[in-house]
Design an enzyme around this catalytic site. Structure first.
Site, PDB file in Angstrom:
ATOM      1  N   ALA A   1       0.863  -1.187   0.000  1.00 38.32           N
ATOM      2  CA  ALA A   1       0.000   0.000   0.000  1.00 38.32           C
ATOM      3  C   ALA A   1       0.894   1.230   0.000  1.00 38.32           C
ATOM      4  O   ALA A   1       1.169   1.815   1.043  1.00 38.32           O
ATOM      5  CB  ALA A   1      -0.925   0.001   1.211  1.00 38.32           C
TER       6      ALA A   1
ATOM      7  N   SER B   1       1.243   4.032  -3.172  1.00 39.96           N
ATOM      8  CA  SER B   1       0.384   5.061  -3.760  1.00 39.96           C
ATOM      9  C   SER B   1      -1.090   4.811  -3.446  1.00 39.96           C
ATOM     10  O   SER B   1      -1.874   5.752  -3.338  1.00 39.96           O
ATOM     11  CB  SER B   1       0.600   5.113  -5.280  1.00 39.96           C
ATOM     12  OG  SER B   1       1.935   5.449  -5.592  1.00 39.96           O
TER      13      SER B   1
ATOM     14  N   TRP C   1       9.137   1.923   4.159  1.00 45.04           N
ATOM     15  CA  TRP C   1       9.766   3.159   3.683  1.00 45.04           C
ATOM     16  C   TRP C   1       9.673   4.270   4.724  1.00 45.04           C
ATOM     17  O   TRP C   1       9.363   5.410   4.402  1.00 45.04           O
ATOM     18  CB  TRP C   1       9.164   3.613   2.349  1.00 45.04           C
ATOM     19  CG  TRP C   1       9.115   2.532   1.321  1.00 45.04           C
ATOM     20  CD1 TRP C   1       8.015   1.945   0.802  1.00 45.04           C
ATOM     21  CD2 TRP C   1      10.251   1.899   0.710  1.00 45.04           C
ATOM     22  NE1 TRP C   1       8.373   0.968  -0.099  1.00 45.04           N
ATOM     23  CE2 TRP C   1       9.745   0.921  -0.176  1.00 45.04           C
ATOM     24  CE3 TRP C   1      11.638   2.056   0.830  1.00 45.04           C
ATOM     25  CZ2 TRP C   1      10.584   0.106  -0.946  1.00 45.04           C
ATOM     26  CZ3 TRP C   1      12.463   1.242   0.066  1.00 45.04           C
ATOM     27  CH2 TRP C   1      11.935   0.293  -0.810  1.00 45.04           C
TER      28      TRP C   1
ATOM     29  N   GLY D   1      32.197  16.611 -16.691  1.00 45.26           N
ATOM     30  CA  GLY D   1      32.797  15.541 -17.484  1.00 45.26           C
ATOM     31  C   GLY D   1      33.197  14.360 -16.626  1.00 45.26           C
ATOM     32  O   GLY D   1      32.467  13.937 -15.728  1.00 45.26           O
TER      33      GLY D   1
ATOM     34  N   GLU E   1       6.804  10.911  -1.240  1.00 45.24           N
ATOM     35  CA  GLU E   1       5.659  11.836  -1.088  1.00 45.24           C
ATOM     36  C   GLU E   1       4.722  11.758  -2.298  1.00 45.24           C
ATOM     37  O   GLU E   1       4.085  12.742  -2.687  1.00 45.24           O
ATOM     38  CB  GLU E   1       6.130  13.289  -0.889  1.00 45.24           C
ATOM     39  CG  GLU E   1       7.044  13.499   0.288  1.00 45.24           C
ATOM     40  CD  GLU E   1       6.339  13.469   1.618  1.00 45.24           C
ATOM     41  OE1 GLU E   1       5.130  13.181   1.632  1.00 45.24           O
ATOM     42  OE2 GLU E   1       6.986  13.698   2.642  1.00 45.24           O
TER      43      GLU E   1
END
Length: 380
Positions: free
Chosen positions: A132, A134, A158, A340, A364
């Site tokens: 679960a 988004s 998370w 570079g 978020e």
């Protein structure tokens, strides 16, 4: 180079001076080493907390800075410019205190908010789960009332500051209703039944600890529920509108840092007998980078000023999050190109900036979710 900022009050300019001084002395010098070591910067959060920067947008009666969001976000950008992990952590902390400030009773605000924003404590936000992300309404973590406590079981994923924070804003299911069955809780770090998984191994922001939160018969007092049962979904989405502005400001600060390194390098690196900044190809690249950074800043400030005026800002917040984080990814990538081969080494910070920028497009709410939010609001 310092950003030329337009702030609303003399006090805000004093805050800007304080933030820049603190960032230059206490944050930027330690960022590369701490990120390379994967070391959580707990002391840095104590330092900015002691300076009053962890509670800027909250009322002074509870220990906050009582600053408008446009001021808070510009201070947040300055912090992220020096060290993204600390900037994002400050945003996460602000988001974690949001539930108390907006949904808590007056008793809860007086009891919990001063410590939460006073500088000594660090917060974390616990919404996502392994299945679960988004789709918030798919959460399965459940809180069952048992007398004057809730017994909570489930897994959150998370979690920034997982295992390091002092308190957590937790969302859990209190009924089977898909959208009206989620409630919010203030959870102290020493709550019984609260465990954390091993830190995730990430490509960037390695100083920011990210873990799972495991709740095994965790007990949370009913007195720590924020608002009525069932208001958690509305609270979570409202909090995310403000949190997206925090990420937008942090992404802008990161992009500004990358631009500054690229400009300095282009003025010093010589090829074919002249600084590479004299070549039109490099000049156009730098000009596009500067345009992206300043456009991003204007976008998040517009949304913040709408918020400060009490006007709807959900769509502008999603636009800001999308615009600023995409700009950060593009600008940091271009900074590596300006340097570079050196840009690809750890002798310069731009390779770290590029790795860090990627996650801003994900947390978020991914930028694909932001596009859905924007489109649905347009077509509503």
């Amino acid at each position: 180079m310092p950003v030329d900022r337009l702030l609303p009050t003399p006090e805000a300019y004093d805050l800007l001076d304080l933030t820049r001084e603190l960032a230059a002395k206490e944050l930027e010098p330690h960022a590369s080493e701490a990120e390379a070591a994967g070391r959580f910067p707990r002391e840095a959060f104590r330092t900015i907390g002691a300076a009053g920067l962890l509670g800027l947008p909250y009322p002074d009666e509870y220990g906050g800075g009582d600053q408008p969001y446009e001021v808070y976000l510009q201070m947040l950008e300055e912090i992220a410019n020096a060290w993204l992990t600390v900037g994002v952590g400050t945003s996460v902390h602000t988001l974690s205190a949001y539930g108390i400030a907006s949904a808590g009773s007056e008793e809860q605000r007086k009891r919990l908010l001063p410590d939460a924003i006073g500088g000594d404590l660090l917060g974390a936000y616990c919404l996502s789960e392994p299945q679960a992300g988004s789709d918030v309404a798919a959460m399965t973590t459940r809180a069952v009332r048992d007398g004057d406590t809730y017994v909570v079981n489930g897994v959150k994923a998370w979690i920034s500051h997982g295992g390091e924070a002092d308190f957590y804003l937790l969302f859990a299911r209190t009924s089977d209703d898909r959208t009206k069955g989620i409630s919010a809780f203030y959870v102290p770090a020493d709550a019984d039944g609260l465990l954390f998984g091993a830190p995730e191994h990430k490509m960037g922001m390695t100083g920011s600890t990210t873990t799972q939160m495991i709740l095994e018969d965790a007990r949370i007092p009913v007195a720590n529920r924020l608002g009525d049962e069932g208001v958690g979904m509305r609270l979570a989405l409202s909090a995310l509108d403000s949190g997206r502005l925090g990420i937008a400001a942090c992404a802008t600060g990161l992009a500004q840092a990358a631009l500054d390194v690229a400009v300095e390098y282009a003025g010093e690196r010589r090829q074919f007998g002249q600084p590479i900044g004299e070549f039109q190809g490099i000049q156009f690249l730098l000009a596009d980078m500067a345009a992206a950074v300043e456009s991003a800043r204007a976008t998040y400030l517009h949304a913040a000023r709408l918020r400060d005026a009490g006007r709807p800002f959900g769509r502008p917040a999603s636009i800001a999050k999308l615009t600023c984080t995409d700009a950060a990814m593009r600008v940091t990538t271009d900074a590596v190109q300006v340097l570079g081969g050196y840009g690809y080494t750890r002798d310069f910070p731009v390779e770290r900036y590029m790795r860090e920028a990627k996650v801003t497009q994900i947390f978020e709410g991914t930028n694909q979710i932001q596009r859905l939010v924007i489109a649905r609001d347009l077509l509503r």
